[in-house]
Design a protein around this motif. Structure first.
Motif, PDB file in Angstrom:
ATOM      1  N   ILE A  19       0.830  -1.205   0.000  1.00  0.00           N
ATOM      2  CA  ILE A  19       0.000   0.000   0.000  1.00  0.00           C
ATOM      3  C   ILE A  19       0.862   1.251   0.000  1.00  0.00           C
ATOM      4  CG2 ILE A  19      -1.929  -1.124   1.162  1.00  0.00           C
ATOM      5  CD1 ILE A  19       0.066   1.221   3.172  1.00  0.00           C
ATOM      6  N   VAL A  20       0.188   2.388  -0.227  1.00  0.00           N
ATOM      7  CA  VAL A  20       0.805   3.707  -0.120  1.00  0.00           C
ATOM      8  C   VAL A  20      -0.068   4.513   0.837  1.00  0.00           C
ATOM      9  CG1 VAL A  20       1.496   5.794  -1.346  1.00  0.00           C
ATOM     10  CG2 VAL A  20       1.661   3.575  -2.478  1.00  0.00           C
ATOM     11  N   THR A  21       0.565   5.165   1.823  1.00  0.00           N
ATOM     12  CA  THR A  21      -0.183   5.987   2.768  1.00  0.00           C
ATOM     13  C   THR A  21      -0.483   7.351   2.158  1.00  0.00           C
ATOM     14  OG1 THR A  21       1.770   6.929   3.802  1.00  0.00           O
ATOM     15  CG2 THR A  21       0.944   4.848   4.713  1.00  0.00           C
ATOM     16  N   ILE A  22      -1.276   8.122   2.850  1.00  0.00           N
ATOM     17  CA  ILE A  22      -1.605   9.474   2.396  1.00  0.00           C
ATOM     18  C   ILE A  22      -0.346  10.329   2.321  1.00  0.00           C
ATOM     19  CG2 ILE A  22      -2.827  11.587   3.062  1.00  0.00           C
ATOM     20  CD1 ILE A  22      -5.054   9.810   4.151  1.00  0.00           C
ATOM     21  N   GLY A  23       0.611  10.072   3.199  1.00  0.00           N
ATOM     22  CA  GLY A  23       1.870  10.817   3.216  1.00  0.00           C
ATOM     23  C   GLY A  23       2.872  10.354   2.171  1.00  0.00           C
ATOM     24  N   GLY A  24       2.555   9.272   1.430  1.00  0.00           N
ATOM     25  CA  GLY A  24       3.435   8.803   0.371  1.00  0.00           C
ATOM     26  C   GLY A  24       4.367   7.671   0.785  1.00  0.00           C
ATOM     27  N   LEU A  25       4.201   7.133   1.989  1.00  0.00           N
ATOM     28  CA  LEU A  25       5.047   6.047   2.459  1.00  0.00           C
ATOM     29  C   LEU A  25       4.575   4.724   1.857  1.00  0.00           C
ATOM     30  CD1 LEU A  25       7.318   5.410   4.628  1.00  0.00           C
ATOM     31  CD2 LEU A  25       5.416   4.562   5.982  1.00  0.00           C
ATOM     32  N   HIS A  26       5.510   3.980   1.254  1.00  0.00           N
ATOM     33  CA  HIS A  26       5.200   2.673   0.669  1.00  0.00           C
ATOM     34  C   HIS A  26       5.538   1.598   1.680  1.00  0.00           C
ATOM     35  CE1 HIS A  26       4.774   3.942  -3.642  1.00  0.00           C
ATOM     36  NE2 HIS A  26       5.275   5.038  -3.079  1.00  0.00           N
ATOM     37  N   GLY A  27       4.687   0.576   1.794  1.00  0.00           N
ATOM     38  CA  GLY A  27       4.956  -0.503   2.728  1.00  0.00           C
ATOM     39  C   GLY A  27       4.054  -1.689   2.482  1.00  0.00           C
ATOM     40  N   THR A  28       4.315  -2.752   3.237  1.00  0.00           N
ATOM     41  CA  THR A  28       3.540  -3.984   3.167  1.00  0.00           C
ATOM     42  C   THR A  28       2.855  -4.201   4.507  1.00  0.00           C
ATOM     43  OG1 THR A  28       5.171  -4.917   1.659  1.00  0.00           O
ATOM     44  CG2 THR A  28       3.669  -6.459   2.696  1.00  0.00           C
TER      45      THR A  28
END
Length: 102
Positions: A55-64
């Motif tokens: 996913i991508v958060t609203i702040g632009g952080l990519h993670g699983t």
């Protein structure tokens, strides 16, 4: 003559409110209805999140997604870093987990 005058006044009052009615209908179809569709789509996306989704958060952080509860999601950003976010902070799902794809 007074009967015709009263009839003319009643007809003109309907014509007076016609532009207001048209504006309310246009406002509904151009603003309210599309917003309701976006909200419904976002709520479905947040409800369908699963462990392993990228996913991508609203702040632009990519993670699983590593752990998921009703309100909180734990993301793995790299091999050693796990961050905790509110579920509402998720912006988009980049790819779904292999378990949910099969």
């Amino acid at each position: 003559m007074s009967f015709l005058a009263a009839d003319a006044v009643g007809g003109s009052s309907l014509l007076t409110f016609l532009p207001l009615i048209v504006m309310v209908v246009l406002f509904y179809f151009l603003l309210i209805r599309p917003q309701q569709k976006r909200t419904k789509t976002r709520n479905m996306m947040l409800g369908n999140l699963k462990k392993g989704d990228k996913i991508v958060t609203i702040g632009g952080l990519h993670g699983t997604i590593m752990e998921i509860t009703d309100d909180v999601i734990v993301l793995r950003v790299n091999d050693a870093t796990k961050l905790t976010f509110d579920r509402s902070a998720i912006n988009t799902v980049v790819s779904t987990s292999e378990a949910s794809a099969s």
